[in-house]
Design a protein around this motif. Structure first.
Motif, PDB file in Angstrom:
ATOM      1  N   UNK A   1       3.977   8.384   3.273  1.00 48.88           N
ATOM      2  CA  UNK A   1       5.861   8.587   2.259  1.00 48.88           C
ATOM      3  C   UNK A   1       6.778   8.471   3.010  1.00 48.88           C
ATOM      4  N   UNK A   2       6.984   8.260   4.384  1.00 52.21           N
ATOM      5  CA  UNK A   2       8.078   8.471   4.674  1.00 52.21           C
ATOM      6  C   UNK A   2       8.403   6.827   5.565  1.00 52.21           C
ATOM      7  N   UNK A   3       6.987   5.793   5.445  1.00 49.48           N
ATOM      8  CA  UNK A   3       7.616   4.844   5.665  1.00 49.48           C
ATOM      9  C   UNK A   3       8.657   3.856   5.330  1.00 49.48           C
ATOM     10  N   UNK A   4       9.026   2.902   5.522  1.00 47.69           N
ATOM     11  CA  UNK A   4       9.483   2.146   4.958  1.00 47.69           C
ATOM     12  C   UNK A   4       9.218   1.383   3.517  1.00 47.69           C
ATOM     13  N   UNK A   5      10.116   1.145   2.673  1.00 42.44           N
ATOM     14  CA  UNK A   5       9.498  -0.378   1.762  1.00 42.44           C
ATOM     15  C   UNK A   5       9.952  -1.152   1.735  1.00 42.44           C
TER      16      UNK A   5
END
Length: 67
Positions: free
Chosen positions: A59-63
């Protein structure tokens, strides 16, 4: 190849509650029951810790844009 034993019904229920908790859909009663189970079940505690960490990382990884 070893076969892992199927989790018991209380463990399956606790793991379902852990999933609901990740989405903010766990009631206070279910949360208390989950915490009680995790305090005495090392296997579920480990599964929940790993699942929480994986979900947080995802959820915190960049798109990334698709090409």
């Amino acid at each position: 190849m070893s076969v892992l034993p199927r989790p018991s019904m209380p463990c399956l229920r606790a793991r379902e509650w852990a999933s609901l908790r990740l989405d903010g859909e766990l009631s206070q009663l279910e949360s208390a029951m989950l915490e009680s189970h995790l305090s005495r079940c090392a296997a579920c505690h480990e599964v929940v810790v790993q699942t929480d960490a994986f979900t947080t990382a995802l959820r915190t990884s960049p798109l990334e844009a698709l090409r």
